[in-house]
Each structure stands twice: as structure tokens, then as C-alpha cells.
Design a protein around this motif. Structure first.
Motif, PDB file in Angstrom:
ATOM      1  N   ILE A  64       0.840  -1.209   0.000  1.00 36.73           N
ATOM      2  CA  ILE A  64       0.000   0.000   0.000  1.00 36.73           C
ATOM      3  C   ILE A  64       0.874   1.259   0.000  1.00 36.73           C
ATOM      4  CG2 ILE A  64      -1.636   1.342   1.384  1.00 36.73           C
ATOM      5  CD1 ILE A  64      -3.242  -0.889   0.691  1.00 36.73           C
ATOM      6  N   GLU A  65       1.891   1.268   0.846  1.00 41.45           N
ATOM      7  CA  GLU A  65       2.743   2.458   0.922  1.00 41.45           C
ATOM      8  C   GLU A  65       3.540   2.664  -0.360  1.00 41.45           C
ATOM      9  OE1 GLU A  65       2.331   4.692   3.232  1.00 41.45           O
ATOM     10  OE2 GLU A  65       0.902   3.338   4.179  1.00 41.45           O
ATOM     11  N   VAL A  66       4.050   1.590  -0.956  1.00 40.34           N
ATOM     12  CA  VAL A  66       4.782   1.718  -2.221  1.00 40.34           C
ATOM     13  C   VAL A  66       3.852   2.202  -3.329  1.00 40.34           C
ATOM     14  CG1 VAL A  66       5.981   0.408  -4.029  1.00 40.34           C
ATOM     15  CG2 VAL A  66       6.582   0.062  -1.630  1.00 40.34           C
ATOM     16  N   LEU A  67       2.642   1.670  -3.383  1.00 37.47           N
ATOM     17  CA  LEU A  67       1.684   2.132  -4.394  1.00 37.47           C
ATOM     18  C   LEU A  67       1.344   3.608  -4.197  1.00 37.47           C
ATOM     19  CD1 LEU A  67      -0.789  -0.883  -4.662  1.00 37.47           C
ATOM     20  CD2 LEU A  67       0.828  -0.091  -6.387  1.00 37.47           C
ATOM     21  N   GLN A  68       1.207   4.026  -2.955  1.00 34.29           N
ATOM     22  CA  GLN A  68       0.913   5.438  -2.702  1.00 34.29           C
ATOM     23  C   GLN A  68       2.069   6.326  -3.126  1.00 34.29           C
ATOM     24  OE1 GLN A  68      -0.210   5.763   1.421  1.00 34.29           O
ATOM     25  NE2 GLN A  68      -2.289   5.080   1.026  1.00 34.29           N
ATOM     26  N   MET A  69       3.292   5.838  -2.999  1.00 30.26           N
ATOM     27  CA  MET A  69       4.467   6.632  -3.398  1.00 30.26           C
ATOM     28  C   MET A  69       4.637   6.684  -4.915  1.00 30.26           C
ATOM     29  SD  MET A  69       7.656   6.012  -0.869  1.00 30.26           S
ATOM     30  CE  MET A  69       7.337   4.465  -0.081  1.00 30.26           C
ATOM     31  N   LYS A  70       4.423   5.547  -5.574  1.00 27.52           N
ATOM     32  CA  LYS A  70       4.793   5.430  -6.984  1.00 27.52           C
ATOM     33  C   LYS A  70       3.643   5.550  -7.966  1.00 27.52           C
ATOM     34  CE  LYS A  70       9.050   4.475  -5.923  1.00 27.52           C
ATOM     35  NZ  LYS A  70      10.100   5.420  -6.167  1.00 27.52           N
ATOM     36  N   VAL A  71       2.447   5.154  -7.592  1.00 24.19           N
ATOM     37  CA  VAL A  71       1.347   5.060  -8.555  1.00 24.19           C
ATOM     38  C   VAL A  71       0.343   6.203  -8.403  1.00 24.19           C
ATOM     39  CG1 VAL A  71      -0.570   3.618  -9.358  1.00 24.19           C
ATOM     40  CG2 VAL A  71       1.606   2.558  -8.712  1.00 24.19           C
ATOM     41  N   PHE A  72      -0.128   6.417  -7.195  1.00 27.77           N
ATOM     42  CA  PHE A  72      -1.190   7.398  -6.986  1.00 27.77           C
ATOM     43  C   PHE A  72      -0.596   8.790  -6.812  1.00 27.77           C
ATOM     44  CE2 PHE A  72      -2.755   3.348  -5.219  1.00 27.77           C
ATOM     45  CZ  PHE A  72      -3.747   3.114  -6.160  1.00 27.77           C
ATOM     46  N   THR A  73      -0.967   9.687  -7.692  1.00 29.77           N
ATOM     47  CA  THR A  73      -0.373  11.022  -7.684  1.00 29.77           C
ATOM     48  C   THR A  73      -0.905  11.893  -6.546  1.00 29.77           C
ATOM     49  OG1 THR A  73      -2.045  11.795  -9.247  1.00 29.77           O
ATOM     50  CG2 THR A  73       0.038  10.989 -10.153  1.00 29.77           C
ATOM     51  N   TYR A  74      -2.105  11.612  -6.071  1.00 31.21           N
ATOM     52  CA  TYR A  74      -2.699  12.451  -5.030  1.00 31.21           C
ATOM     53  C   TYR A  74      -2.503  11.864  -3.635  1.00 31.21           C
ATOM     54  CZ  TYR A  74      -6.441   9.066  -5.644  1.00 31.21           C
ATOM     55  OH  TYR A  74      -7.146   7.903  -5.759  1.00 31.21           O
ATOM     56  N   ARG A  75      -1.763  10.766  -3.518  1.00 35.52           N
ATOM     57  CA  ARG A  75      -1.469  10.158  -2.224  1.00 35.52           C
ATOM     58  C   ARG A  75       0.033  10.178  -1.982  1.00 35.52           C
ATOM     59  NH1 ARG A  75      -5.542   8.382   1.196  1.00 35.52           N
ATOM     60  NH2 ARG A  75      -3.756   7.359   2.123  1.00 35.52           N
ATOM     61  N   PHE A  82       4.081   2.477   7.384  1.00 36.21           N
ATOM     62  CA  PHE A  82       4.432   1.065   7.306  1.00 36.21           C
ATOM     63  C   PHE A  82       4.968   0.571   8.651  1.00 36.21           C
ATOM     64  CE2 PHE A  82       7.668  -2.235   6.617  1.00 36.21           C
ATOM     65  CZ  PHE A  82       6.830  -3.250   6.167  1.00 36.21           C
ATOM     66  N   ILE A  83       5.750   1.375   9.324  1.00 35.86           N
ATOM     67  CA  ILE A  83       6.265   0.988  10.640  1.00 35.86           C
ATOM     68  C   ILE A  83       5.112   0.837  11.630  1.00 35.86           C
ATOM     69  CG2 ILE A  83       7.661   1.794  12.605  1.00 35.86           C
ATOM     70  CD1 ILE A  83       9.579   2.984  10.457  1.00 35.86           C
ATOM     71  N   ALA A  84       4.140   1.738  11.568  1.00 36.73           N
ATOM     72  CA  ALA A  84       2.957   1.626  12.425  1.00 36.73           C
ATOM     73  C   ALA A  84       2.177   0.354  12.093  1.00 36.73           C
ATOM     74  CB  ALA A  84       2.074   2.858  12.279  1.00 36.73           C
ATOM     75  N   ASP A  85       2.084   0.019  10.804  1.00 33.67           N
ATOM     76  CA  ASP A  85       1.420  -1.227  10.398  1.00 33.67           C
ATOM     77  C   ASP A  85       2.149  -2.431  10.990  1.00 33.67           C
ATOM     78  OD1 ASP A  85      -0.146   0.468   8.853  1.00 33.67           O
ATOM     79  OD2 ASP A  85       0.823  -0.075   6.961  1.00 33.67           O
ATOM     80  N   ALA A  86       3.470  -2.422  10.908  1.00 37.66           N
ATOM     81  CA  ALA A  86       4.274  -3.533  11.431  1.00 37.66           C
ATOM     82  C   ALA A  86       4.136  -3.634  12.950  1.00 37.66           C
ATOM     83  CB  ALA A  86       5.732  -3.352  11.033  1.00 37.66           C
ATOM     84  N   ILE A  87       4.108  -2.518  13.631  1.00 40.77           N
ATOM     85  CA  ILE A  87       3.941  -2.531  15.085  1.00 40.77           C
ATOM     86  C   ILE A  87       2.593  -3.143  15.452  1.00 40.77           C
ATOM     87  CG2 ILE A  87       3.596  -1.046  17.115  1.00 40.77           C
ATOM     88  CD1 ILE A  87       5.795   0.783  15.904  1.00 40.77           C
ATOM     89  N   GLY A  88       1.540  -2.733  14.772  1.00 40.05           N
ATOM     90  CA  GLY A  88       0.213  -3.311  15.018  1.00 40.05           C
ATOM     91  C   GLY A  88       0.180  -4.800  14.737  1.00 40.05           C
ATOM     92  N   THR A  89       0.859  -5.220  13.673  1.00 42.45           N
ATOM     93  CA  THR A  89       0.921  -6.643  13.327  1.00 42.45           C
ATOM     94  C   THR A  89       1.604  -7.434  14.430  1.00 42.45           C
ATOM     95  OG1 THR A  89       0.949  -6.178  10.951  1.00 42.45           O
ATOM     96  CG2 THR A  89       1.842  -8.289  11.657  1.00 42.45           C
TER      97      THR A  89
END
Length: 111
Positions: A64-75, A82-89
Motif C-alpha cells: 500500500i505504501e509503495v503504491l501510494q508513493m509510486k502510482v497514486f499522484t494524489y497520495r 508502514f512501521i505503524a502497520d508492522a507494530i500493530g501486526t
């Protein structure tokens, strides 16, 4: 919806966005662990529920984070998300392990 149309995530307190990431991925990982543990049809999923759940959550959060950086221009992708996601996991793993020790599997109760 474009991010500019959304209210600020720090409306409640600074870092609220990261807190939401942690909570969502905690719940996602816990539920995935339980779903994989209950698998009867595919034995391998039932044997390694924590491993599969952790891998899926980390892969999904990173993707999700890579797609937001590379694909979606408005995100904008943020590695702190991602670190917060990993901590929650990872936070979900110990409570899930305790839950499994307290509550026996449904097929074990019927035996």
C-alpha cells in the motif's frame, strides 16, 4: 476522495493517524491468525497461522505504501505508516497466542 477534502488526521491528537494504523493492523493480524488456525481444508494454513498472517499483513502494508508513493499522484506513501502497520501486526501476535492457549479449537471441543 482526495486527501485535501478530508479533515486533518491530527484533529484528535498528534499522531492519531499512526494510532489508527496500529489498531487496524492489530485487528487484521489477529483475525487472520484465527482464520488460518481454523482452516480445515488446507492443512498448511492451519499449521502456520501466525507466520502466514504476519507475512500477509507486512506485505499488504508495504505494498500500500509503495503504491501510494509510486502510482497514486494524489497520495503520499510514508514509511512511518508502514512501521505503524508492522507494530500493530507484531502487537497482535502475543494476545493471539494467549487467546489460543485459553480457548481450545472448536474441533478439539467436540472430541
Amino acid at each position: 476522495m482526495r486527501p485535501s477534502a478530508l479533515p486533518s488526521a491530527s484533529l484528535f491528537f498528534p499522531g492519531f493517524d499512526k494510532f489508527v494504523h496500529v489498531v487496524f493492523y492489530f485487528v487484521l493480524c489477529f483475525l487472520l491468525c484465527d482464520a488460518f488456525y481454523r482452516q480445515q481444508r488446507y492443512g498448511l494454513l492451519g499449521l502456520l497461522p501466525i507466520t502466514f498472517s504476519t507475512f500477509i499483513c507486512l506485505f499488504y502494508g508495504g505494498l500500500i505504501e509503495v503504491l501510494q508513493m509510486k502510482v497514486f499522484t494524489y497520495r503520499s506513501g510514508e514509511w512511518s505508516d508502514f512501521i505503524a502497520d508492522a507494530i500493530g501486526t507484531f502487537m497482535a501476535l502475543i494476545p493471539y497466542y494467549i487467546y489460543r492457549k485459553i480457548k481450545p479449537a472448536s474441533h478439539e471441543q467436540n472430541a
